[in-house]
Design a protein around this motif. Sequence first.
Motif, PDB file in Angstrom:
ATOM      1  N   GLU A   1      -9.914  -0.261   7.407  1.00  9.47           N
ATOM      2  CA  GLU A   1     -11.372  -0.292   7.541  1.00  9.47           C
ATOM      3  C   GLU A   1     -11.938  -1.604   6.993  1.00  9.47           C
ATOM      4  O   GLU A   1     -12.784  -2.243   7.617  1.00  9.47           O
ATOM      5  N   ASP A   2     -11.461  -2.013   5.827  1.00  8.30           N
ATOM      6  CA  ASP A   2     -11.935  -3.254   5.203  1.00  8.30           C
ATOM      7  C   ASP A   2     -11.637  -4.484   6.045  1.00  8.30           C
ATOM      8  O   ASP A   2     -12.349  -5.487   5.960  1.00  8.30           O
ATOM      9  N   HIS A   3     -10.582  -4.431   6.844  1.00  7.29           N
ATOM     10  CA  HIS A   3     -10.163  -5.573   7.660  1.00  7.29           C
ATOM     11  C   HIS A   3     -10.547  -5.427   9.137  1.00  7.29           C
ATOM     12  O   HIS A   3     -10.045  -6.163   9.991  1.00  7.29           O
ATOM     13  N   ASP A   4     -11.436  -4.480   9.420  1.00  7.27           N
ATOM     14  CA  ASP A   4     -11.921  -4.272  10.789  1.00  7.27           C
ATOM     15  C   ASP A   4     -10.785  -4.136  11.794  1.00  7.27           C
ATOM     16  O   ASP A   4     -10.799  -4.754  12.871  1.00  7.27           O
ATOM     17  N   ALA A   5      -9.789  -3.347  11.439  1.00  5.78           N
ATOM     18  CA  ALA A   5      -8.638  -3.139  12.321  1.00  5.78           C
ATOM     19  C   ALA A   5      -9.086  -2.413  13.589  1.00  5.78           C
ATOM     20  O   ALA A   5      -9.853  -1.455  13.535  1.00  5.78           O
ATOM     21  N   LEU A   6      -8.599  -2.886  14.720  1.00  3.22           N
ATOM     22  CA  LEU A   6      -8.976  -2.328  16.010  1.00  3.22           C
ATOM     23  C   LEU A   6      -7.949  -1.303  16.478  1.00  3.22           C
ATOM     24  O   LEU A   6      -6.748  -1.536  16.395  1.00  3.22           O
ATOM     25  N   ASP A   7      -8.455  -0.198  16.999  1.00  3.84           N
ATOM     26  CA  ASP A   7      -7.577   0.797  17.587  1.00  3.84           C
ATOM     27  C   ASP A   7      -7.683   0.708  19.112  1.00  3.84           C
ATOM     28  O   ASP A   7      -8.336  -0.199  19.645  1.00  3.84           O
ATOM     29  N   GLU A   8      -7.072   1.645  19.798  1.00  2.00           N
ATOM     30  CA  GLU A   8      -7.069   1.628  21.258  1.00  2.00           C
ATOM     31  C   GLU A   8      -8.472   1.607  21.830  1.00  2.00           C
ATOM     32  O   GLU A   8      -8.778   0.822  22.745  1.00  2.00           O
ATOM     33  N   ASP A   9      -9.356   2.450  21.327  1.00  2.00           N
ATOM     34  CA  ASP A   9     -10.723   2.511  21.843  1.00  2.00           C
ATOM     35  C   ASP A   9     -11.464   1.196  21.629  1.00  2.00           C
ATOM     36  O   ASP A   9     -12.204   0.733  22.499  1.00  2.00           O
ATOM     37  N   ASP A  10     -11.293   0.603  20.460  1.00  2.00           N
ATOM     38  CA  ASP A  10     -11.943  -0.680  20.165  1.00  2.00           C
ATOM     39  C   ASP A  10     -11.476  -1.764  21.131  1.00  2.00           C
ATOM     40  O   ASP A  10     -12.284  -2.570  21.616  1.00  2.00           O
ATOM     41  N   LEU A  11     -10.180  -1.787  21.411  1.00  2.00           N
ATOM     42  CA  LEU A  11      -9.640  -2.782  22.353  1.00  2.00           C
ATOM     43  C   LEU A  11     -10.195  -2.556  23.754  1.00  2.00           C
ATOM     44  O   LEU A  11     -10.576  -3.509  24.443  1.00  2.00           O
ATOM     45  N   ARG A  12     -10.270  -1.302  24.171  1.00  2.00           N
ATOM     46  CA  ARG A  12     -10.818  -0.997  25.492  1.00  2.00           C
ATOM     47  C   ARG A  12     -12.282  -1.453  25.608  1.00  2.00           C
ATOM     48  O   ARG A  12     -12.714  -1.905  26.660  1.00  2.00           O
ATOM     49  N   ASP A  13     -13.017  -1.341  24.502  1.00  2.00           N
ATOM     50  CA  ASP A  13     -14.412  -1.773  24.498  1.00  2.00           C
ATOM     51  C   ASP A  13     -14.551  -3.279  24.698  1.00  2.00           C
ATOM     52  O   ASP A  13     -15.605  -3.757  25.100  1.00  2.00           O
ATOM     53  N   LEU A  14     -13.498  -4.042  24.396  1.00  2.00           N
ATOM     54  CA  LEU A  14     -13.535  -5.488  24.572  1.00  2.00           C
ATOM     55  C   LEU A  14     -13.280  -5.927  26.017  1.00  2.00           C
ATOM     56  O   LEU A  14     -13.514  -7.087  26.373  1.00  2.00           O
ATOM     57  N   LEU A  15     -12.809  -5.004  26.840  1.00  2.00           N
ATOM     58  CA  LEU A  15     -12.554  -5.329  28.249  1.00  2.00           C
ATOM     59  C   LEU A  15     -13.878  -5.394  29.017  1.00  2.00           C
ATOM     60  O   LEU A  15     -14.815  -4.647  28.720  1.00  2.00           O
ATOM     61  N   PRO A  16     -13.952  -6.276  30.011  1.00  2.00           N
ATOM     62  CA  PRO A  16     -15.205  -6.380  30.797  1.00  2.00           C
ATOM     63  C   PRO A  16     -15.466  -5.145  31.633  1.00  2.00           C
ATOM     64  O   PRO A  16     -14.631  -4.395  31.969  1.00  2.00           O
TER      65      PRO A  16
ATOM     66  N   LEU B   1       0.845  -1.191   0.000  1.00  2.00           N
ATOM     67  CA  LEU B   1       0.000   0.000   0.000  1.00  2.00           C
ATOM     68  C   LEU B   1       0.882   1.245   0.000  1.00  2.00           C
ATOM     69  O   LEU B   1       1.809   1.350   0.802  1.00  2.00           O
ATOM     70  N   GLU B   2       0.575   2.177  -0.885  1.00  2.00           N
ATOM     71  CA  GLU B   2       1.490   3.302  -1.088  1.00  2.00           C
ATOM     72  C   GLU B   2       1.035   4.623  -0.497  1.00  2.00           C
ATOM     73  O   GLU B   2       1.856   5.522  -0.304  1.00  2.00           O
ATOM     74  N   THR B   3      -0.253   4.787  -0.220  1.00  2.00           N
ATOM     75  CA  THR B   3      -0.729   6.070   0.285  1.00  2.00           C
ATOM     76  C   THR B   3      -1.489   5.879   1.593  1.00  2.00           C
ATOM     77  O   THR B   3      -2.006   4.795   1.877  1.00  2.00           O
ATOM     78  N   VAL B   4      -1.593   6.956   2.368  1.00  2.00           N
ATOM     79  CA  VAL B   4      -2.334   6.904   3.622  1.00  2.00           C
ATOM     80  C   VAL B   4      -3.799   6.556   3.369  1.00  2.00           C
ATOM     81  O   VAL B   4      -4.355   5.705   4.074  1.00  2.00           O
ATOM     82  N   PRO B   5      -4.465   7.156   2.359  1.00  2.00           N
ATOM     83  CA  PRO B   5      -5.857   6.746   2.103  1.00  2.00           C
ATOM     84  C   PRO B   5      -5.984   5.251   1.770  1.00  2.00           C
ATOM     85  O   PRO B   5      -6.966   4.614   2.169  1.00  2.00           O
ATOM     86  N   ASP B   6      -5.009   4.696   1.044  1.00  2.00           N
ATOM     87  CA  ASP B   6      -5.035   3.254   0.756  1.00  2.00           C
ATOM     88  C   ASP B   6      -4.950   2.442   2.051  1.00  2.00           C
ATOM     89  O   ASP B   6      -5.667   1.456   2.220  1.00  2.00           O
ATOM     90  N   VAL B   7      -4.068   2.853   2.951  1.00  2.00           N
ATOM     91  CA  VAL B   7      -3.925   2.150   4.231  1.00  2.00           C
ATOM     92  C   VAL B   7      -5.200   2.318   5.055  1.00  2.00           C
ATOM     93  O   VAL B   7      -5.697   1.349   5.639  1.00  2.00           O
ATOM     94  N   ASN B   8      -5.749   3.521   5.109  1.00  2.00           N
ATOM     95  CA  ASN B   8      -6.995   3.749   5.849  1.00  2.00           C
ATOM     96  C   ASN B   8      -8.101   2.822   5.356  1.00  2.00           C
ATOM     97  O   ASN B   8      -8.820   2.220   6.149  1.00  2.00           O
ATOM     98  N   GLN B   9      -8.238   2.711   4.050  1.00  2.00           N
ATOM     99  CA  GLN B   9      -9.272   1.850   3.474  1.00  2.00           C
ATOM    100  C   GLN B   9      -9.006   0.388   3.812  1.00  2.00           C
ATOM    101  O   GLN B   9      -9.916  -0.359   4.158  1.00  2.00           O
ATOM    102  N   TYR B  10      -7.758  -0.021   3.722  1.00  2.00           N
ATOM    103  CA  TYR B  10      -7.370  -1.393   4.056  1.00  2.00           C
ATOM    104  C   TYR B  10      -7.727  -1.711   5.504  1.00  2.00           C
ATOM    105  O   TYR B  10      -8.305  -2.756   5.801  1.00  2.00           O
TER     106      TYR B  10
END
Length: 147
Positions: A132-147, A121-130
């Motif tokens: 998103e398409d792969h349901d990549a988790l960020d810090e907030d998403d990981l925190r939401d998985l905690l009980p 992947l060569e551009t930031v928009p390409d990485v962003n789309q990738y």
Amino acid sequence: MSYVSLSDEETRVIFAGEAAAGFAKLEASQQEEVINRLLNIVTSEAPPSSFVYEHIANLDILIVGDQGRLYTKVVDEIPRGNTEYHVIYLFFIDPNHDYPHKALATYSRNAEGKAEEVTALETVPDVNQYLEDHDALDEDDLRDLLP
């Protein structure tokens, strides 16, 4: 108090392979250990590759708790030349440090392919789309998985 990153780069986690199914099978305390370990890496100023305990073929092994192992592929600094992200592909969760040979062989091949895919992947928009398409988790998403 919320975490404030000093770095411009973000680390994202993609559950690939059997990771999601394996995560669901863990006891609650083991799930919490996995998420906390990933959160420690995601919120660190150090690149995720600095947390790799050992390499087995194309896999990067991360330690969880006393015995657990995460079979991952860590890719730092993408896209090249305009770094915005680090990515951790989580393929398999080994809560007992068994190193099952079939999983190692299977995910080693998958790890190589994922690394080639994301580094192409060569551009930031390409990485962003990738991500998103792969349901990549960020810090907030990981925190939401905690009980």
